[in-house]
Design a protein around this motif. Structure first.
Motif, PDB file in Angstrom:
ATOM      1  N   ILE A 165       0.868  -1.170   0.000  1.00 31.89           N
ATOM      2  CA  ILE A 165       0.000   0.000   0.000  1.00 31.89           C
ATOM      3  C   ILE A 165       0.909   1.226   0.000  1.00 31.89           C
ATOM      4  O   ILE A 165       1.746   1.385   0.898  1.00 31.89           O
ATOM      5  CB  ILE A 165      -0.927   0.031   1.235  1.00 31.89           C
ATOM      6  N   VAL A 166       0.761   2.083  -1.007  1.00 34.02           N
ATOM      7  CA  VAL A 166       1.576   3.286  -1.127  1.00 34.02           C
ATOM      8  C   VAL A 166       0.762   4.466  -0.607  1.00 34.02           C
ATOM      9  O   VAL A 166      -0.344   4.731  -1.083  1.00 34.02           O
ATOM     10  CB  VAL A 166       1.993   3.525  -2.595  1.00 34.02           C
ATOM     11  N   VAL A 167       1.330   5.185   0.377  1.00 39.21           N
ATOM     12  CA  VAL A 167       0.663   6.335   0.988  1.00 39.21           C
ATOM     13  C   VAL A 167       1.436   7.589   0.595  1.00 39.21           C
ATOM     14  O   VAL A 167       2.643   7.678   0.826  1.00 39.21           O
ATOM     15  CB  VAL A 167       0.596   6.202   2.516  1.00 39.21           C
ATOM     16  N   ARG A 169      10.164  19.041   6.871  1.00 39.87           N
ATOM     17  CA  ARG A 169       9.861  18.815   8.285  1.00 39.87           C
ATOM     18  C   ARG A 169       8.415  18.342   8.462  1.00 39.87           C
ATOM     19  O   ARG A 169       8.137  17.413   9.222  1.00 39.87           O
ATOM     20  CB  ARG A 169      10.100  20.103   9.072  1.00 39.87           C
ATOM     21  N   GLU A 170       7.482  18.978   7.741  1.00 40.85           N
ATOM     22  CA  GLU A 170       6.080  18.575   7.840  1.00 40.85           C
ATOM     23  C   GLU A 170       5.890  17.132   7.370  1.00 40.85           C
ATOM     24  O   GLU A 170       5.157  16.358   8.007  1.00 40.85           O
ATOM     25  CB  GLU A 170       5.212  19.510   7.009  1.00 40.85           C
ATOM     26  N   HIS A 171       6.549  16.782   6.291  1.00 43.66           N
ATOM     27  CA  HIS A 171       6.423  15.421   5.783  1.00 43.66           C
ATOM     28  C   HIS A 171       6.976  14.404   6.768  1.00 43.66           C
ATOM     29  O   HIS A 171       6.391  13.320   6.946  1.00 43.66           O
ATOM     30  CB  HIS A 171       7.141  15.295   4.440  1.00 43.66           C
ATOM     31  N   ALA A 172       8.081  14.733   7.391  1.00 39.19           N
ATOM     32  CA  ALA A 172       8.670  13.810   8.367  1.00 39.19           C
ATOM     33  C   ALA A 172       7.709  13.573   9.530  1.00 39.19           C
ATOM     34  O   ALA A 172       7.545  12.433   9.996  1.00 39.19           O
ATOM     35  CB  ALA A 172      10.003  14.354   8.861  1.00 39.19           C
ATOM     36  N   GLU A 173       7.070  14.637   9.999  1.00 38.55           N
ATOM     37  CA  GLU A 173       6.122  14.499  11.105  1.00 38.55           C
ATOM     38  C   GLU A 173       4.907  13.666  10.683  1.00 38.55           C
ATOM     39  O   GLU A 173       4.441  12.802  11.435  1.00 38.55           O
ATOM     40  CB  GLU A 173       5.685  15.883  11.591  1.00 38.55           C
ATOM     41  N   ASN A 189       4.771  11.463   8.204  1.00 39.10           N
ATOM     42  CA  ASN A 189       5.193  10.075   7.982  1.00 39.10           C
ATOM     43  C   ASN A 189       5.250   9.296   9.287  1.00 39.10           C
ATOM     44  O   ASN A 189       4.883   8.123   9.348  1.00 39.10           O
ATOM     45  CB  ASN A 189       6.550  10.032   7.292  1.00 39.10           C
ATOM     46  N   THR A 190       5.721   9.963  10.343  1.00 41.23           N
ATOM     47  CA  THR A 190       5.791   9.314  11.651  1.00 41.23           C
ATOM     48  C   THR A 190       4.393   8.950  12.151  1.00 41.23           C
ATOM     49  O   THR A 190       4.164   7.843  12.660  1.00 41.23           O
ATOM     50  CB  THR A 190       6.495  10.226  12.669  1.00 41.23           C
ATOM     51  N   GLU A 191       3.449   9.866  11.997  1.00 43.45           N
ATOM     52  CA  GLU A 191       2.083   9.599  12.448  1.00 43.45           C
ATOM     53  C   GLU A 191       1.416   8.519  11.600  1.00 43.45           C
ATOM     54  O   GLU A 191       0.746   7.626  12.123  1.00 43.45           O
ATOM     55  CB  GLU A 191       1.267  10.894  12.404  1.00 43.45           C
ATOM     56  N   TRP A 192       1.596   8.578  10.282  1.00 44.43           N
ATOM     57  CA  TRP A 192       0.999   7.565   9.418  1.00 44.43           C
ATOM     58  C   TRP A 192       1.582   6.187   9.711  1.00 44.43           C
ATOM     59  O   TRP A 192       0.862   5.191   9.728  1.00 44.43           O
ATOM     60  CB  TRP A 192       1.229   7.928   7.951  1.00 44.43           C
ATOM     61  N   THR A 193       2.886   6.158   9.946  1.00 43.74           N
ATOM     62  CA  THR A 193       3.534   4.884  10.275  1.00 43.74           C
ATOM     63  C   THR A 193       2.952   4.304  11.554  1.00 43.74           C
ATOM     64  O   THR A 193       2.665   3.101  11.643  1.00 43.74           O
ATOM     65  CB  THR A 193       5.049   5.085  10.417  1.00 43.74           C
ATOM     66  N   ARG A 194       2.782   5.147  12.569  1.00 46.53           N
ATOM     67  CA  ARG A 194       2.215   4.671  13.836  1.00 46.53           C
ATOM     68  C   ARG A 194       0.823   4.084  13.621  1.00 46.53           C
ATOM     69  O   ARG A 194       0.505   3.004  14.143  1.00 46.53           O
ATOM     70  CB  ARG A 194       2.154   5.822  14.840  1.00 46.53           C
ATOM     71  N   ARG A 195       0.004   4.770  12.852  1.00 47.05           N
ATOM     72  CA  ARG A 195      -1.355   4.300  12.612  1.00 47.05           C
ATOM     73  C   ARG A 195      -1.358   2.976  11.843  1.00 47.05           C
ATOM     74  O   ARG A 195      -2.122   2.057  12.151  1.00 47.05           O
ATOM     75  CB  ARG A 195      -2.134   5.360  11.811  1.00 47.05           C
ATOM     76  N   LEU A 196      -0.538   2.892  10.811  1.00 49.88           N
ATOM     77  CA  LEU A 196      -0.496   1.677  10.008  1.00 49.88           C
ATOM     78  C   LEU A 196       0.019   0.486  10.808  1.00 49.88           C
ATOM     79  O   LEU A 196      -0.458  -0.647  10.637  1.00 49.88           O
ATOM     80  CB  LEU A 196       0.375   1.905   8.768  1.00 49.88           C
ATOM     81  N   ARG A 201       8.968   7.372  -1.690  1.00 45.29           N
ATOM     82  CA  ARG A 201       9.545   8.534  -2.382  1.00 45.29           C
ATOM     83  C   ARG A 201       8.921   9.834  -1.887  1.00 45.29           C
ATOM     84  O   ARG A 201       9.596  10.831  -1.740  1.00 45.29           O
ATOM     85  CB  ARG A 201       9.351   8.388  -3.885  1.00 45.29           C
ATOM     86  N   CYS A 202       7.627   9.801  -1.636  1.00 37.48           N
ATOM     87  CA  CYS A 202       6.953  10.987  -1.113  1.00 37.48           C
ATOM     88  C   CYS A 202       5.849  10.534  -0.163  1.00 37.48           C
ATOM     89  O   CYS A 202       4.673  10.829  -0.352  1.00 37.48           O
ATOM     90  CB  CYS A 202       6.374  11.817  -2.257  1.00 37.48           C
TER      91      CYS A 202
END
Length: 294
Positions: free
Chosen positions: A50-52, A68-72, A74-81, A92-93
């Motif tokens: 699944i590509v997010v 910086r916004e993307h890093a934050e 990505n961290t939240e999306w990773t936690r949820r997944l 890539r993005c």
């Protein structure tokens, strides 16, 4: 540490009738619902991924603030997944998520009258399923995949493909679907009385079929292949028989046809008992010429 996901840790979602997405997509939708950053997700070129993605035009690294916004995010999306069982890695993005799927076990058993040649499919852990109906055609045979109410979903060539199609319809994991087949007469109670009285009115073609299988079945069964005009041909032989000839034998518990398609056909103990009670008549001898008669 982002350890590889294990199937037993993947969240079990309830069935969803008329589902249009695979199970990993459903998991991602559950995890990312109302997530910050309005993520977009889809199945990648590999259906196991699944590509997010972040929803913005242009490349990600245009400014330090965006990075910086993307890093934050990505961290939240990773936690949820990860909470629903995904293993997540940077993309890539955005991020890429994957997980193994647990098996979805299915029980396939005869349904209705033998001449209907319909089987009921139940996904035992989810208490949902459907019906598969064999429709012999001139050149081959198709299975109609039906909802429990009898609505046609599609047709398939093999019974196991029909089971998988029902798993997809209910939004269940469909990569590994172990199937247990139940022969007619093995459900709860026998469908008909066992023993010599089970099939008192067998037609000659059915008796010939029963004797043929009895003579060849040494325990592994006998294989038949679909033939034109709704017939089945014995493997390695020119002997062919109409599909309907199997019906009274299966209904009486004299034969076990397995999945009714690719499984070998086996004679049952009741079938051998019936033959013992109905021995084949001895062939009449032709009178022979003798010296006295010449």
């Amino acid at each position: 540490m982002n350890k590889p996901a294990e199937a037993e840790n993947v969240r079990r979602l309830p069935p969803q009738a008329n589902n249009r997405h695979n199970y990993r997509y459903r998991l991602a939708a559950t995890a990312l619902k109302d997530a910050p950053g309005r993520p977009m997700w889809s199945t990648g070129s590999d259906p196991k991924n699944i590509v997010v993605l972040h929803p913005h035009p242009g490349p990600c690294g245009r400014s330090a603030q965006r990075i910086r916004e993307h890093a934050e995010l990505n961290t939240e999306w990773t936690r949820r997944l990860q909470t629903v069982g995904f293993t997540v890695r940077p993309g890539r993005c955005g991020v890429v998520a994957t997980c193994p799927l647990p098996p979805t076990r299915a029980l396939v058993e005869p349904h209705g009258l033998a001449q209907d040649f319909t089987r009921k499919v139940t996904f035992t852990e989810y208490s949902v399923g459907g019906l598969l109906r064999l429709n012999p055609t001139y050149a081959s045979a198709d299975y109609a995949v039906l909802t429990p109410e009898g609505t046609l979903l599609r047709t398939v060539k093999q019974l196991d493909h029909g089971v998988q199609a029902l798993a997809v319809y209910w939004g269940l994991p469909d990569e590994e679907v172990p199937v247990t087949y139940v022969a007619r007469g093995q459900q709860g109670q026998p469908a008909v009385p066992q023993g010599p009285a089970a099939a008192p009115d067998l037609r000659p073609a059915a008796v010939t079929l029963l004797r043929t299988i009895a003579g060849l079945d040494t325990g592994a069964g006998v294989v038949f292949h679909a033939a034109p005009a709704g017939r089945w041909r014995l493997q390695g032989s020119t002997y062919a028989v109409n599909d309907r000839t199997f019906h009274p034998l299966e209904s009486a518990g004299l034969l076990d046809v397995g999945d009714g398609d690719t499984d070998p056909v086996r004679i049952t103990e009741a079938g051998r008992a019936w033959l013992d009670e109905h021995p084949e008549p001895a062939a009449r001898r032709r009178p022979t010429a003798t010296a006295a008669g010449n």
